[in-house]
Design a protein around this motif. Structure first.
Motif, PDB file in Angstrom:
ATOM      1  N   GLU A 120     -15.233  30.128  15.969  1.00  0.00           N
ATOM      2  CA  GLU A 120     -14.942  30.493  17.460  1.00  0.00           C
ATOM      3  C   GLU A 120     -14.555  32.193  17.306  1.00  0.00           C
ATOM      4  OE1 GLU A 120     -11.470  28.394  19.036  1.00  0.00           O
ATOM      5  OE2 GLU A 120     -12.637  26.427  19.238  1.00  0.00           O
ATOM      6  N   PRO A 121     -14.692  32.737  18.510  1.00  0.00           N
ATOM      7  CA  PRO A 121     -14.417  34.204  18.372  1.00  0.00           C
ATOM      8  C   PRO A 121     -13.242  34.503  17.692  1.00  0.00           C
ATOM      9  CG  PRO A 121     -15.176  33.339  20.656  1.00  0.00           C
ATOM     10  CD  PRO A 121     -14.839  32.312  19.984  1.00  0.00           C
ATOM     11  N   GLY A 122     -13.204  35.114  16.669  1.00  0.00           N
ATOM     12  CA  GLY A 122     -12.086  35.774  15.810  1.00  0.00           C
ATOM     13  C   GLY A 122     -11.517  34.640  15.008  1.00  0.00           C
ATOM     14  N   LEU A 123     -12.133  33.432  14.916  1.00  0.00           N
ATOM     15  CA  LEU A 123     -11.500  32.298  14.286  1.00  0.00           C
ATOM     16  C   LEU A 123     -12.598  31.626  13.326  1.00  0.00           C
ATOM     17  CD1 LEU A 123      -8.933  30.828  16.810  1.00  0.00           C
ATOM     18  CD2 LEU A 123      -8.368  32.404  14.920  1.00  0.00           C
ATOM     19  N   VAL A 124     -12.168  31.069  12.372  1.00  0.00           N
ATOM     20  CA  VAL A 124     -12.881  30.096  11.553  1.00  0.00           C
ATOM     21  C   VAL A 124     -12.003  28.738  11.418  1.00  0.00           C
ATOM     22  CG1 VAL A 124     -13.714  29.477   9.379  1.00  0.00           C
ATOM     23  CG2 VAL A 124     -14.042  32.021  10.255  1.00  0.00           C
ATOM     24  N   LEU A 125     -12.377  27.519  11.843  1.00  0.00           N
ATOM     25  CA  LEU A 125     -11.729  26.492  11.871  1.00  0.00           C
ATOM     26  C   LEU A 125     -12.250  25.686  10.686  1.00  0.00           C
ATOM     27  CD1 LEU A 125     -12.173  25.515  15.685  1.00  0.00           C
ATOM     28  CD2 LEU A 125     -10.589  26.890  14.553  1.00  0.00           C
ATOM     29  N   VAL A 126     -11.346  25.295   9.997  1.00  0.00           N
ATOM     30  CA  VAL A 126     -11.676  24.315   8.897  1.00  0.00           C
ATOM     31  C   VAL A 126     -11.353  22.855   9.540  1.00  0.00           C
ATOM     32  CG1 VAL A 126     -11.143  23.547   6.466  1.00  0.00           C
ATOM     33  CG2 VAL A 126     -11.038  26.035   7.035  1.00  0.00           C
ATOM     34  N   THR A 127     -12.046  22.047   9.540  1.00  0.00           N
ATOM     35  CA  THR A 127     -11.924  20.685  10.211  1.00  0.00           C
ATOM     36  C   THR A 127     -11.824  19.504   9.418  1.00  0.00           C
ATOM     37  OG1 THR A 127     -14.320  20.414  10.684  1.00  0.00           O
ATOM     38  CG2 THR A 127     -13.144  21.763  12.503  1.00  0.00           C
ATOM     39  N   HIS A 128     -11.161  18.512   9.956  1.00  0.00           N
ATOM     40  CA  HIS A 128     -10.905  17.323   9.024  1.00  0.00           C
ATOM     41  C   HIS A 128     -11.154  16.269  10.045  1.00  0.00           C
ATOM     42  CE1 HIS A 128      -8.996  14.531   6.239  1.00  0.00           C
ATOM     43  NE2 HIS A 128      -8.742  13.896   7.480  1.00  0.00           N
ATOM     44  N   ARG A 129     -12.257  15.186   9.571  1.00  0.00           N
ATOM     45  CA  ARG A 129     -12.881  14.094  10.494  1.00  0.00           C
ATOM     46  C   ARG A 129     -12.646  12.981   9.623  1.00  0.00           C
ATOM     47  NH1 ARG A 129     -18.228  16.199  13.574  1.00  0.00           N
ATOM     48  NH2 ARG A 129     -17.141  17.780  15.029  1.00  0.00           N
ATOM     49  N   PRO A 130     -12.132  11.917   9.894  1.00  0.00           N
ATOM     50  CA  PRO A 130     -12.146  10.718   9.080  1.00  0.00           C
ATOM     51  C   PRO A 130     -13.465  10.180   9.233  1.00  0.00           C
ATOM     52  CG  PRO A 130     -10.197  10.697  10.594  1.00  0.00           C
ATOM     53  CD  PRO A 130     -10.917  11.760  10.938  1.00  0.00           C
ATOM     54  N   GLN A 131     -13.865   9.735   8.583  1.00  0.00           N
ATOM     55  CA  GLN A 131     -15.359   9.110   8.375  1.00  0.00           C
ATOM     56  C   GLN A 131     -15.539   7.957   9.021  1.00  0.00           C
ATOM     57  OE1 GLN A 131     -16.963   8.954   4.300  1.00  0.00           O
ATOM     58  NE2 GLN A 131     -17.271  11.283   4.176  1.00  0.00           N
ATOM     59  N   SER A 132     -14.409   7.319   9.489  1.00  0.00           N
ATOM     60  CA  SER A 132     -14.408   5.889  10.223  1.00  0.00           C
ATOM     61  C   SER A 132     -13.522   6.149  11.379  1.00  0.00           C
ATOM     62  CB  SER A 132     -14.102   4.655   9.462  1.00  0.00           C
ATOM     63  OG  SER A 132     -13.784   3.464  10.110  1.00  0.00           O
ATOM     64  N   PRO A 133     -14.027   5.920  12.484  1.00  0.00           N
ATOM     65  CA  PRO A 133     -13.138   5.931  13.844  1.00  0.00           C
ATOM     66  C   PRO A 133     -12.123   5.205  13.682  1.00  0.00           C
ATOM     67  CG  PRO A 133     -15.023   5.080  14.371  1.00  0.00           C
ATOM     68  CD  PRO A 133     -15.325   5.362  12.865  1.00  0.00           C
ATOM     69  N   ASP A 134     -11.967   3.969  13.001  1.00  0.00           N
ATOM     70  CA  ASP A 134     -11.066   2.935  12.831  1.00  0.00           C
ATOM     71  C   ASP A 134     -10.159   2.873  11.690  1.00  0.00           C
ATOM     72  OD1 ASP A 134     -12.853   2.037  11.458  1.00  0.00           O
ATOM     73  OD2 ASP A 134     -13.165   0.019  12.292  1.00  0.00           O
ATOM     74  N   TRP A 135      -9.993   4.003  11.025  1.00  0.00           N
ATOM     75  CA  TRP A 135      -9.395   4.534   9.854  1.00  0.00           C
ATOM     76  C   TRP A 135      -7.885   3.989   9.929  1.00  0.00           C
ATOM     77  CZ3 TRP A 135      -8.274   9.789   7.337  1.00  0.00           C
ATOM     78  CH2 TRP A 135      -8.280   9.900   6.101  1.00  0.00           C
ATOM     79  N   PRO A 136      -7.444   3.126   8.844  1.00  0.00           N
ATOM     80  CA  PRO A 136      -5.856   2.672   9.243  1.00  0.00           C
ATOM     81  C   PRO A 136      -5.332   3.843   9.073  1.00  0.00           C
ATOM     82  CG  PRO A 136      -7.305   1.091   7.679  1.00  0.00           C
ATOM     83  CD  PRO A 136      -8.069   2.359   7.877  1.00  0.00           C
ATOM     84  N   LEU A 137      -4.066   3.646   9.800  1.00  0.00           N
ATOM     85  CA  LEU A 137      -3.123   4.712   9.732  1.00  0.00           C
ATOM     86  C   LEU A 137      -3.674   6.167   9.802  1.00  0.00           C
ATOM     87  CD1 LEU A 137      -0.792   3.409   7.036  1.00  0.00           C
ATOM     88  CD2 LEU A 137      -0.217   3.531   9.384  1.00  0.00           C
TER      89      LEU A 137
END
Length: 357
Positions: A120-137
């Motif tokens: 994004e302008p002025g920012l770098v986002l280090v993102t985290h995504r579960p590989q499964s949408p129904d990841w427990p907890l």
């Protein structure tokens, strides 16, 4: 890698942290509740399956009753928790290089999630995504991942860096005090992503243990370990699982992204697939066709929504690809097949190895 694993050192840190939060609670008790023998965690470089890891998290959450358990687990992160990947990060020249290494070698730590980089302008986002949408907890485990990422960033630089912002997909907890105290940065809940936002200046912060020669050596070793895992477990099986997870996470299923997730170069991945009589395009198209048929037959999504779910940038590109695979448009195929329950699973045979869509 097929089926997914998480390294023993990381799981050991989860169990030991949870045990330390409740007087009288032991690591053995947590493992017993999870149905895992204590001897498994004594292995220096072994791994647990993702199903076993789910049970460990469930046991730890139930026995501690702490909604901020993920923050506490992340707080106690050490380089040793991340094995070879941690060593690669520690010797990188600066924080930005270390975070790129984390993204590249995440599967050497565990395969429950995807790390990405967005801008994004002025920012770098280090993102985290579960590989499964129904990841427990899921919320608790994302908390742990973001907290660990911040601790690693501070260990790498030897400073008390605070990100420009921390974003969470989750709704705000009832008491966000532990989150605010730990991250010491603006928090945005319900943000549509999980990410630490860094400025470019922060990413240029030198690593305190930077060592160019050692970093190059460790990097080659990590690449070799990753390549050996890819070869040993079967490139086709790994790629199919990887593609499913990329699509579930809303990422474009490109060969470059798949190779990065699998810790391989695009060329070595193609070569491994060729050795098994297939190609990246053939595997991706076969998966897309099977999913397209299932989604179209279900009838709950329009063609544009189906195209997005399959990682196509535009519906028109999906329509052309579907016509190439089947000889008819998605709309016509749906009219003919949507009424039959077997239509949703009729994509057992994949399309030909046509041009990439």
């Amino acid at each position: 890698m097929s089926g997914g694993t998480v390294s023993i050192p990381y799981i050991r840190s989860v169990v030991e942290t949870a045990a330390s939060l409740v007087p009288g609670l032991t690591a053995a008790a947590i493992l017993a509740r999870a149905g895992i023998g204590a001897a498994r965690l004594a292995q220096g470089d072994g791994a647990l399956t993702l199903a076993e890891v789910d049970r460990v998290w469930a046991a730890a959450a139930a026995l501690t009753g702490d909604p901020a358990l993920g923050i506490e687990i992340g707080r106690r992160t050490e380089f040793a928790s991340f094995g070879l990947a941690g060593q690669v990060m520690a010797t990188a020249p600066d924080l930005g290089a270390a975070l790129r290494a984390a993204m590249r070698f995440t599967p050497l730590i565990g395969e429950g999630s995807l790390i990405g980089i967005a801008h994004e302008p002025g920012l770098v986002l280090v993102t985290h995504r579960p590989q499964s949408p129904d990841w427990p907890l899921k919320e608790m485990r994302v908390d742990a991942a973001l907290a660990a990422a911040l601790v690693l960033s501070r260990l790498i630089t030897g400073t008390r860096l605070a990100p420009a912002e921390v974003r969470f997909e989750r709704a705000a907890p009832r008491d966000s005090g532990p989150w605010a105290a730990f991250f010491a940065a603006p928090l945005r809940f319900g943000a549509g992503m999980n990410a630490l936002a860094w400025t470019h200046a922060q990413l240029a912060t030198p690593a305190r243990s930077a060592d160019e020669a050692l970093h190059a050596l460790l990097l080659r070793h990590a690449e070799g370990v990753a390549a050996a895992r890819l070869s040993a477990s079967g490139a086709v099986a790994d790629l199919r699982l990887c593609l499913q997870r990329l699509l579930a996470a809303g990422e474009a299923p490109t060969i470059e992204r798949a190779a990065a997730v699998l810790n391989a170069s695009s060329r070595s991945l193609q070569r491994a697939l060729a050795d098994q009589g297939t190609s990246f395009t053939a595997e991706r198209d076969a998966l897309r066709l099977a999913l397209a048929r299932r989604l179209l037959a279900d009838g709950g999504l329009g063609v544009e929504a189906v195209a997005r779910r399959l990682g196509f940038a535009e519906a028109a590109v999906f329509v052309r690809a579907f016509r190439r695979w089947t000889g008819e448009t998605p709309a016509r195929w749906r009219r003919v097949n949507a009424s039959g329950p077997s239509a949703a699973s009729s994509g057992a045979s994949g399309p030909g190895t046509g041009r990439p869509a």
